[in-house]
Scaffold this motif. Structure first.
Motif, PDB file in Angstrom:
ATOM      1  N   SER A 106      34.583 110.646  22.259  1.00 57.82           N
ATOM      2  CA  SER A 106      35.100 109.281  22.354  1.00 57.82           C
ATOM      3  C   SER A 106      36.391 109.176  21.559  1.00 57.82           C
ATOM      4  O   SER A 106      36.620 109.917  20.599  1.00 57.82           O
ATOM      5  CB  SER A 106      34.069 108.285  21.823  1.00 57.82           C
ATOM      6  OG  SER A 106      33.807 108.526  20.454  1.00 57.82           O
ATOM      7  N   PHE A 107      37.241 108.260  22.000  1.00 54.79           N
ATOM      8  CA  PHE A 107      38.512 108.064  21.310  1.00 54.79           C
ATOM      9  C   PHE A 107      38.917 106.604  21.432  1.00 54.79           C
ATOM     10  O   PHE A 107      38.479 105.899  22.354  1.00 54.79           O
ATOM     11  CB  PHE A 107      39.602 108.989  21.878  1.00 54.79           C
ATOM     12  CG  PHE A 107      39.807 108.879  23.362  1.00 54.79           C
ATOM     13  CD1 PHE A 107      40.655 107.917  23.912  1.00 54.79           C
ATOM     14  CD2 PHE A 107      39.162 109.753  24.231  1.00 54.79           C
ATOM     15  CE1 PHE A 107      40.855 107.825  25.275  1.00 54.79           C
ATOM     16  CE2 PHE A 107      39.353 109.668  25.606  1.00 54.79           C
ATOM     17  CZ  PHE A 107      40.204 108.698  26.123  1.00 54.79           C
ATOM     18  N   PRO A 108      39.748 106.108  20.531  1.00 51.24           N
ATOM     19  CA  PRO A 108      40.133 104.697  20.576  1.00 51.24           C
ATOM     20  C   PRO A 108      41.009 104.393  21.788  1.00 51.24           C
ATOM     21  O   PRO A 108      41.828 105.217  22.211  1.00 51.24           O
ATOM     22  CB  PRO A 108      40.900 104.486  19.272  1.00 51.24           C
ATOM     23  CG  PRO A 108      41.352 105.847  18.873  1.00 51.24           C
ATOM     24  CD  PRO A 108      40.314 106.800  19.367  1.00 51.24           C
ATOM     25  N   TYR A 109      40.820 103.214  22.310  1.00 46.79           N
ATOM     26  CA  TYR A 109      41.564 102.796  23.505  1.00 46.79           C
ATOM     27  C   TYR A 109      43.074 102.860  23.293  1.00 46.79           C
ATOM     28  O   TYR A 109      43.825 103.089  24.238  1.00 46.79           O
ATOM     29  CB  TYR A 109      41.141 101.383  23.893  1.00 46.79           C
ATOM     30  CG  TYR A 109      41.915 100.813  25.064  1.00 46.79           C
ATOM     31  CD1 TYR A 109      41.800 101.372  26.330  1.00 46.79           C
ATOM     32  CD2 TYR A 109      42.759  99.713  24.888  1.00 46.79           C
ATOM     33  CE1 TYR A 109      42.510 100.851  27.407  1.00 46.79           C
ATOM     34  CE2 TYR A 109      43.467  99.190  25.956  1.00 46.79           C
ATOM     35  CZ  TYR A 109      43.350  99.756  27.210  1.00 46.79           C
ATOM     36  OH  TYR A 109      44.043  99.238  28.266  1.00 46.79           O
ATOM     37  N   ARG A 110      43.524 102.692  22.066  1.00 44.62           N
ATOM     38  CA  ARG A 110      44.964 102.687  21.814  1.00 44.62           C
ATOM     39  C   ARG A 110      45.620 104.003  22.240  1.00 44.62           C
ATOM     40  O   ARG A 110      46.816 104.029  22.539  1.00 44.62           O
ATOM     41  CB  ARG A 110      45.256 102.425  20.336  1.00 44.62           C
ATOM     42  CG  ARG A 110      44.695 103.453  19.385  1.00 44.62           C
ATOM     43  CD  ARG A 110      45.071 103.172  17.934  1.00 44.62           C
ATOM     44  NE  ARG A 110      44.380 104.068  17.018  1.00 44.62           N
ATOM     45  CZ  ARG A 110      44.738 105.328  16.790  1.00 44.62           C
ATOM     46  NH1 ARG A 110      45.783 105.843  17.422  1.00 44.62           N
ATOM     47  NH2 ARG A 110      44.059 106.069  15.931  1.00 44.62           N
ATOM     48  N   LEU A 111      44.839 105.124  22.273  1.00 44.09           N
ATOM     49  CA  LEU A 111      45.413 106.392  22.725  1.00 44.09           C
ATOM     50  C   LEU A 111      45.700 106.381  24.222  1.00 44.09           C
ATOM     51  O   LEU A 111      46.591 107.097  24.689  1.00 44.09           O
ATOM     52  CB  LEU A 111      44.476 107.554  22.392  1.00 44.09           C
ATOM     53  CG  LEU A 111      44.329 107.923  20.924  1.00 44.09           C
ATOM     54  CD1 LEU A 111      43.376 109.102  20.771  1.00 44.09           C
ATOM     55  CD2 LEU A 111      45.684 108.254  20.299  1.00 44.09           C
ATOM     56  N   LEU A 112      44.929 105.605  24.971  1.00 51.10           N
ATOM     57  CA  LEU A 112      45.112 105.539  26.422  1.00 51.10           C
ATOM     58  C   LEU A 112      46.040 104.399  26.828  1.00 51.10           C
ATOM     59  O   LEU A 112      46.648 104.433  27.911  1.00 51.10           O
ATOM     60  CB  LEU A 112      43.749 105.355  27.092  1.00 51.10           C
ATOM     61  CG  LEU A 112      43.696 105.408  28.623  1.00 51.10           C
ATOM     62  CD1 LEU A 112      44.146 106.768  29.138  1.00 51.10           C
ATOM     63  CD2 LEU A 112      42.284 105.092  29.107  1.00 51.10           C
ATOM     64  N   TRP A 113      46.165 103.411  25.982  1.00 44.47           N
ATOM     65  CA  TRP A 113      46.968 102.233  26.308  1.00 44.47           C
ATOM     66  C   TRP A 113      48.419 102.621  26.571  1.00 44.47           C
ATOM     67  O   TRP A 113      48.823 103.753  26.375  1.00 44.47           O
ATOM     68  CB  TRP A 113      46.853 101.220  25.151  1.00 44.47           C
ATOM     69  CG  TRP A 113      47.416  99.877  25.494  1.00 44.47           C
ATOM     70  CD1 TRP A 113      47.034  99.053  26.500  1.00 44.47           C
ATOM     71  CD2 TRP A 113      48.497  99.216  24.825  1.00 44.47           C
ATOM     72  NE1 TRP A 113      47.796  97.906  26.511  1.00 44.47           N
ATOM     73  CE2 TRP A 113      48.702  97.984  25.483  1.00 44.47           C
ATOM     74  CE3 TRP A 113      49.293  99.550  23.723  1.00 44.47           C
ATOM     75  CZ2 TRP A 113      49.686  97.081  25.084  1.00 44.47           C
ATOM     76  CZ3 TRP A 113      50.265  98.646  23.322  1.00 44.47           C
ATOM     77  CH2 TRP A 113      50.462  97.423  24.007  1.00 44.47           C
ATOM     78  N   GLU A 114      49.208 101.659  27.012  1.00 40.57           N
ATOM     79  CA  GLU A 114      50.618 101.840  27.403  1.00 40.57           C
ATOM     80  C   GLU A 114      50.733 102.753  28.634  1.00 40.57           C
ATOM     81  O   GLU A 114      51.645 103.532  28.775  1.00 40.57           O
ATOM     82  CB  GLU A 114      51.451 102.381  26.252  1.00 40.57           C
ATOM     83  CG  GLU A 114      51.559 101.395  25.090  1.00 40.57           C
ATOM     84  CD  GLU A 114      52.432 101.913  23.976  1.00 40.57           C
ATOM     85  OE1 GLU A 114      53.368 101.188  23.581  1.00 40.57           O
ATOM     86  OE2 GLU A 114      52.185 103.031  23.489  1.00 40.57           O
ATOM     87  N   GLU A 115      49.749 102.606  29.522  1.00 47.02           N
ATOM     88  CA  GLU A 115      49.771 103.239  30.837  1.00 47.02           C
ATOM     89  C   GLU A 115      49.797 104.761  30.788  1.00 47.02           C
ATOM     90  O   GLU A 115      50.351 105.425  31.661  1.00 47.02           O
ATOM     91  CB  GLU A 115      50.930 102.691  31.686  1.00 47.02           C
ATOM     92  CG  GLU A 115      50.811 101.187  31.894  1.00 47.02           C
ATOM     93  CD  GLU A 115      51.801 100.613  32.885  1.00 47.02           C
ATOM     94  OE1 GLU A 115      52.709 101.348  33.334  1.00 47.02           O
ATOM     95  OE2 GLU A 115      51.654  99.428  33.224  1.00 47.02           O
TER      96      GLU A 115
END
Length: 335
Positions: free
Chosen positions: A266-275
Motif C-alpha cells: 500500500s502507498f499514499p494516494y499522493r504518490l498517484l495523484w497529479e494524473e
C-alpha cells in the motif's frame, strides 16, 4: 507415429524441481509447423517464474525456453513462409485464436486462448523445437546466434514496454538486466535520457548502464536527480512501484513490464495523484516483433551475453536468480 530420432532436452517435471537432462523423441512438424534446430536459447526471468512455480498453468512436463534462435530443419505440410536452412527466431507467443475481439483489434497479446512457448508449448532448452510458422520471425543481420537470442523476448517485451511508456524525455529503468540493457540503447538512439536503477550496491550494473548511455545510474531506493517522465519496471519487485511513482513527475507513467511481480505494498494516494498512471505489459504481438527486429539493426542494438552449454541450464537459472548475469544468459546447444 512418434519420431524414432531422439534429442537432448532440459525438462521441468514439477515446479520447484531442478531441470533434468533427458533424451526425448524429436518432434515432427504437423501442418503449418516448422521444426527448428536450436542453436541458442536465451534464459529469461519468465523461465524462472515457470520453474519456481510463480506462473501456475504450465504444461508438465515442459521444456522451458522462449528466446530461441536456430535454423529450419524440416517443414510441415503447407508451410510456405520459410525454407530449410533459414535462420529464424521463436518468441514467447506461440499461438492466438485469431477470431476473438482482442485478436481482431490487433491485441493478440491479450487473447484468452493464447499459448506460450516454454510454458504451454515445449520450448528451446533442447536440440530442436517445434513452432507454428505464423509466430516465427526471420532473423537476419550480423548478430551471432547467441547475440540474437535475447532479442526474442528481452528485446520484444522491452520494445513494447518502451512504446507503452509514451514519449518520455527522461526515462527510468528499474532492474538493469537482459531487457533494460537493450531498451537503454533504443531509448538513447531515440534521444531520450536514461536513468538506471539497480540493486543497492551493484556498482558493476550501474557502470554497465552508464556504458550503454545512461545519464545517471544509482540504487533503486534512491530518487533520480530530476523527476522522470516515465519509468519501466523490469525487476519483479512490487515495492518498486511506489518507489517509481515517487520518482516520476506529474502526468508520469509507471510501466510494469514483468509477467509476474511480488505484491505491491500500500502507498499514499499522493504518490498517484497529479494524473500519474500505473500500467502493465502483457506478452507481445507479432507486430511488436516485426517493428523491433526492423529497428534493432538501425540502432544498432548490441546484446551482452553470457553463454552456458545446454546441460548447465540450472546453473544459468541460478545465476539469473541471484542477479549475477551481466546482460543476458544464453544456452548454447552446439548446433
Amino acid at each position: 507415429m512418434p519420431s524414432a530420432v531422439s534429442m537432448r532436452a532440459m525438462v521441468l517435471d514439477a515446479a520447484g524441481l531442478p531441470l533434468r537432462l533427458r533424451r526425448v523423441a524429436r518432434p515432427e512438424p504437423a501442418a503449418g509447423q516448422i521444426l527448428v534446430r536450436v542453436a541458442a536459447c536465451g534464459v529469461c526471468r519468465t523461465d524462472l517464474h515457470v520453474v519456481d512455480g510463480e506462473l501456475t498453468e504450465p504444461k508438465l512436463p515442459i521444456i522451458p525456453g522462449h528466446e530461441i534462435v536456430g535454423r529450419v530443419a524440416a517443414l510441415g505440410p503447407g508451410v510456405e513462409r520459410f525454407a530449410e536452412g533459414q535462420r529464424v527466431g521463436i518468441p514467447w507467443l506461440g499461438f492466438s485464436c485469431g477470431v476473438c475481439r482482442f485478436c481482431l483489434e490487433g491485441r493478440e497479446n491479450l487473447c484468452r486462448a493464447a499459448r506460450y512457448t516454454g510454458y504451454q508449448l515445449d520450448g528451446g532448452y533442447a536440440d530442436y523445437a517445434l513452432a507454428d510458422q505464423r509466430y516465427v520471425f526471420p532473423i537476419g543481420g550480423d548478430y551471432s546466434d547467441a547475440e540474437a537470442a535475447p532479442l526474442m523476448c528481452a528485446g520484444l517485451i522491452g520494445h513494447r514496454s518502451l512504446r507503452m511508456a509514451g514519449d518520455p524525455v527522461r526515462l527510468g529503468l528499474y532492474g538493469f538486466g537482459g531487457a533494460a540493457h537493450i531498451v537503454a540503447q533504443v531509448a538513447a538512439f531515440e534521444g531520450r535520457q536514461v536513468f538506471a536503477f539497480t540493486r543497492p550496491g551493484d556498482d558493476a550494473a550501474q557502470a554497465f548502464a552508464r556504458d550503454l548511455g545512461a545519464v545517471w545510474a544509482g540504487p533503486s531506493d534512491a530518487l533520480p536527480p530530476e523527476p522522470l517522465d516515465a519509468a519501466i519496471l523490469f525487476a519483479p519487485v512490487g515495492a518498486l512501484v511506489p518507489a517509481a511513482l515517487a520518482a516520476v513527475g506529474p502526468g508520469g507513467r509507471v510501466v510494469c513490464a514483468g509477467i509476474h511481480m511480488s505484491d505491491i505494498p500500500s502507498f499514499p494516494y499522493r504518490l498517484l495523484w497529479e494524473e500519474r498512471e500505473i500500467v502493465s505489459v502483457a506478452n507481445l504481438t507479432r507486430k511488436d516483433g516485426e517493428d523491433f527486429l526492423a529497428l534493432a539493426p538501425k540502432v544498432p542494438v548490441r546484446t551482452t551475453v553470457e553463454c552456458f552449454p545446454l546441460e548447465q541450464a540450472n546453473e544459468a537459472l541460478a545465476h539469473l536468480r541471484d542477479g549475477h548475469v551481466h546482460g543476458a544468459a544464453v544456452l548454447m546447444t552446439g548446433a
